[in-house]
Design a protein around this motif. Structure first.
Motif, PDB file in Angstrom:
ATOM      1  N   MET A   1       0.844  -1.170   0.000  1.00 21.92           N
ATOM      2  CA  MET A   1       0.000   0.000   0.000  1.00 21.92           C
ATOM      3  C   MET A   1       0.891   1.235   0.000  1.00 21.92           C
ATOM      4  SD  MET A   1      -2.789   1.117   2.924  1.00 21.92           S
ATOM      5  CE  MET A   1      -4.089   0.022   2.438  1.00 21.92           C
ATOM      6  N   PRO A   2       0.669   2.157  -0.945  1.00 23.37           N
ATOM      7  CA  PRO A   2       1.500   3.369  -1.003  1.00 23.37           C
ATOM      8  C   PRO A   2       1.347   4.226   0.256  1.00 23.37           C
ATOM      9  CG  PRO A   2       0.178   3.125  -3.013  1.00 23.37           C
ATOM     10  CD  PRO A   2      -0.262   2.074  -2.055  1.00 23.37           C
ATOM     11  N   ALA A   3       2.360   5.027   0.529  1.00 19.17           N
ATOM     12  CA  ALA A   3       2.373   5.851   1.741  1.00 19.17           C
ATOM     13  C   ALA A   3       1.198   6.827   1.767  1.00 19.17           C
ATOM     14  CB  ALA A   3       3.689   6.616   1.829  1.00 19.17           C
ATOM     15  N   LYS A   4       0.816   7.351   0.605  1.00 13.69           N
ATOM     16  CA  LYS A   4      -0.297   8.306   0.536  1.00 13.69           C
ATOM     17  C   LYS A   4      -1.602   7.646   0.996  1.00 13.69           C
ATOM     18  CE  LYS A   4      -2.372  11.575  -2.688  1.00 13.69           C
ATOM     19  NZ  LYS A   4      -2.374  12.081  -4.049  1.00 13.69           N
ATOM     20  N   ASP A   5      -1.820   6.402   0.579  1.00 16.42           N
ATOM     21  CA  ASP A   5      -3.011   5.668   0.990  1.00 16.42           C
ATOM     22  C   ASP A   5      -3.001   5.366   2.483  1.00 16.42           C
ATOM     23  OD1 ASP A   5      -3.982   5.705  -1.597  1.00 16.42           O
ATOM     24  OD2 ASP A   5      -3.255   3.683  -2.075  1.00 16.42           O
ATOM     25  N   GLN A   6      -1.816   5.059   3.004  1.00 12.63           N
ATOM     26  CA  GLN A   6      -1.709   4.789   4.435  1.00 12.63           C
ATOM     27  C   GLN A   6      -2.016   6.039   5.257  1.00 12.63           C
ATOM     28  OE1 GLN A   6       2.261   3.178   4.762  1.00 12.63           O
ATOM     29  NE2 GLN A   6       1.479   1.074   4.815  1.00 12.63           N
ATOM     30  N   VAL A   7      -1.515   7.186   4.807  1.00 11.58           N
ATOM     31  CA  VAL A   7      -1.773   8.442   5.517  1.00 11.58           C
ATOM     32  C   VAL A   7      -3.273   8.744   5.501  1.00 11.58           C
ATOM     33  CG1 VAL A   7      -1.414  10.955   5.436  1.00 11.58           C
ATOM     34  CG2 VAL A   7       0.518   9.400   5.124  1.00 11.58           C
ATOM     35  N   LYS A   8      -3.912   8.535   4.348  1.00 13.26           N
ATOM     36  CA  LYS A   8      -5.355   8.766   4.234  1.00 13.26           C
ATOM     37  C   LYS A   8      -6.118   7.842   5.180  1.00 13.26           C
ATOM     38  CE  LYS A   8      -9.241   8.323   1.112  1.00 13.26           C
ATOM     39  NZ  LYS A   8      -9.717   7.653  -0.065  1.00 13.26           N
ATOM     40  N   ARG A   9      -5.724   6.580   5.204  1.00 16.17           N
ATOM     41  CA  ARG A   9      -6.420   5.604   6.049  1.00 16.17           C
ATOM     42  C   ARG A   9      -6.260   5.950   7.525  1.00 16.17           C
ATOM     43  NH1 ARG A   9      -7.759  -0.152   4.948  1.00 16.17           N
ATOM     44  NH2 ARG A   9      -8.177  -1.087   6.955  1.00 16.17           N
ATOM     45  N   VAL A  10      -5.060   6.309   7.941  1.00 12.85           N
ATOM     46  CA  VAL A  10      -4.820   6.663   9.346  1.00 12.85           C
ATOM     47  C   VAL A  10      -5.583   7.935   9.702  1.00 12.85           C
ATOM     48  CG1 VAL A  10      -3.039   7.467  10.959  1.00 12.85           C
ATOM     49  CG2 VAL A  10      -2.607   5.475   9.535  1.00 12.85           C
ATOM     50  N   THR A  11      -5.559   8.926   8.806  1.00 13.63           N
ATOM     51  CA  THR A  11      -6.260  10.185   9.057  1.00 13.63           C
ATOM     52  C   THR A  11      -7.764   9.953   9.202  1.00 13.63           C
ATOM     53  OG1 THR A  11      -4.577  11.417   7.831  1.00 13.63           O
ATOM     54  CG2 THR A  11      -6.693  12.515   8.179  1.00 13.63           C
ATOM     55  N   LEU A  12      -8.345   9.193   8.279  1.00 14.19           N
ATOM     56  CA  LEU A  12      -9.779   8.908   8.364  1.00 14.19           C
ATOM     57  C   LEU A  12     -10.115   8.090   9.607  1.00 14.19           C
ATOM     58  CD1 LEU A  12     -10.748   8.239   4.633  1.00 14.19           C
ATOM     59  CD2 LEU A  12     -11.440  10.155   6.077  1.00 14.19           C
ATOM     60  N   SER A  13      -9.228   7.200   9.980  1.00 13.66           N
ATOM     61  CA  SER A  13      -9.448   6.403  11.197  1.00 13.66           C
ATOM     62  C   SER A  13      -9.463   7.285  12.438  1.00 13.66           C
ATOM     63  CB  SER A  13      -8.377   5.333  11.338  1.00 13.66           C
ATOM     64  OG  SER A  13      -8.420   4.443  10.262  1.00 13.66           O
ATOM     65  N   ILE A  14      -8.536   8.214  12.504  1.00 11.15           N
ATOM     66  CA  ILE A  14      -8.466   9.114  13.658  1.00 11.15           C
ATOM     67  C   ILE A  14      -9.686  10.034  13.691  1.00 11.15           C
ATOM     68  CG2 ILE A  14      -7.195  11.066  14.658  1.00 11.15           C
ATOM     69  CD1 ILE A  14      -4.608   9.623  13.703  1.00 11.15           C
ATOM     70  N   VAL A  15     -10.007  10.638  12.537  1.00  8.25           N
ATOM     71  CA  VAL A  15     -11.153  11.551  12.480  1.00  8.25           C
ATOM     72  C   VAL A  15     -12.440  10.797  12.821  1.00  8.25           C
ATOM     73  CG1 VAL A  15     -12.569  12.960  10.927  1.00  8.25           C
ATOM     74  CG2 VAL A  15     -10.085  13.172  10.881  1.00  8.25           C
ATOM     75  N   GLY A  16     -12.647   9.628  12.217  1.00  3.45           N
ATOM     76  CA  GLY A  16     -13.843   8.836  12.496  1.00  3.45           C
ATOM     77  C   GLY A  16     -13.931   8.428  13.955  1.00  3.45           C
ATOM     78  N   GLY A  17     -12.808   8.025  14.518  1.00  7.43           N
ATOM     79  CA  GLY A  17     -12.785   7.628  15.926  1.00  7.43           C
ATOM     80  C   GLY A  17     -13.096   8.789  16.852  1.00  7.43           C
ATOM     81  N   VAL A  18     -12.531   9.961  16.572  1.00  9.09           N
ATOM     82  CA  VAL A  18     -12.776  11.136  17.409  1.00  9.09           C
ATOM     83  C   VAL A  18     -14.242  11.562  17.316  1.00  9.09           C
ATOM     84  CG1 VAL A  18     -12.259  13.604  17.652  1.00  9.09           C
ATOM     85  CG2 VAL A  18     -10.397  11.960  17.405  1.00  9.09           C
ATOM     86  N   VAL A  19     -14.782  11.599  16.093  1.00  8.40           N
ATOM     87  CA  VAL A  19     -16.190  11.974  15.922  1.00  8.40           C
ATOM     88  C   VAL A  19     -17.087  10.985  16.660  1.00  8.40           C
ATOM     89  CG1 VAL A  19     -18.060  12.197  14.219  1.00  8.40           C
ATOM     90  CG2 VAL A  19     -15.831  13.230  13.759  1.00  8.40           C
ATOM     91  N   MET A  20     -16.773   9.703  16.549  1.00 10.80           N
ATOM     92  CA  MET A  20     -17.578   8.692  17.228  1.00 10.80           C
ATOM     93  C   MET A  20     -17.473   8.840  18.748  1.00 10.80           C
ATOM     94  SD  MET A  20     -17.678   4.563  16.919  1.00 10.80           S
ATOM     95  CE  MET A  20     -18.401   4.546  15.298  1.00 10.80           C
ATOM     96  N   LEU A  21     -16.283   9.079  19.267  1.00 10.63           N
ATOM     97  CA  LEU A  21     -16.116   9.257  20.717  1.00 10.63           C
ATOM     98  C   LEU A  21     -16.856  10.488  21.226  1.00 10.63           C
ATOM     99  CD1 LEU A  21     -12.375   8.261  21.244  1.00 10.63           C
ATOM    100  CD2 LEU A  21     -14.417   7.013  21.999  1.00 10.63           C
TER     101      LEU A  21
END
Length: 147
Positions: A1-21
């Motif tokens: 997985m390219p680094a750009k995709d990993q950054v997107k996935r981590v960013t969306l995971s953090i944002v989604g987790g924070v919004v959910m919390l």
């Protein structure tokens, strides 16, 4: 997985987790908790397909709660009073009218004001949604004429 995709996935995971919390916290605090849980879940499900199975049940409950909030004039009045209370509390906290209040200042006051704006926006959205559904039901009845 390219680094750009990993950054997107981590960013969306953090944002989604924070919004959910935040949504989970707002389930017991004043605010649109279930709708934020749904928003966080939708963000997370975009990256983690296994979470898709939870989206529809949460969406159904969130929409039901939104509709219930405008189901009677008394509930609408209560929601409007709660929003006005949040707005007033935000101003009182912001201007430090009572210095003995905990966390007095605009950081707390502005969050209360934003909560009231969100409450009013969701109340208007819920009301329009319920009215549109009622109009649709009236139009689908035999012998009725659409507006």
């Amino acid at each position: 997985m390219p680094a750009k995709d990993q950054v997107k996935r981590v960013t969306l995971s953090i944002v989604g987790g924070v919004v959910m919390l935040i949504g989970v916290a707002l389930l017991v605090l004043p605010g649109p908790g279930l709708l934020l849980v749904l928003a966080g879940l939708l963000i997370l499900a975009s990256e983690f397909p296994a979470l898709e199975k939870y989206v529809d049940p949460v969406r159904d409950r969130a929409m039901k709660a939104a509709e219930d909030s405008v189901s009677s004039p008394l509930r609408i009045a209560g929601s409007v009073l709660a929003g006005l209370g949040l707005l007033a509390a935000g101003v009182i906290w912001g201007i430090r009218l009572f210095p003995w209040l905990p966390f007095a200042g605009w950081s707390t006051g502005s969050s209360l004001i934003v909560s009231s704006v969100i409450l009013f926006a969701l109340l208007i959205w819920s009301y329009k949604k319920v009215e549109a559904r009622r109009d649709q039901q009236k139009a689908s009845r035999p012998g009725s004429t659409p507006r």
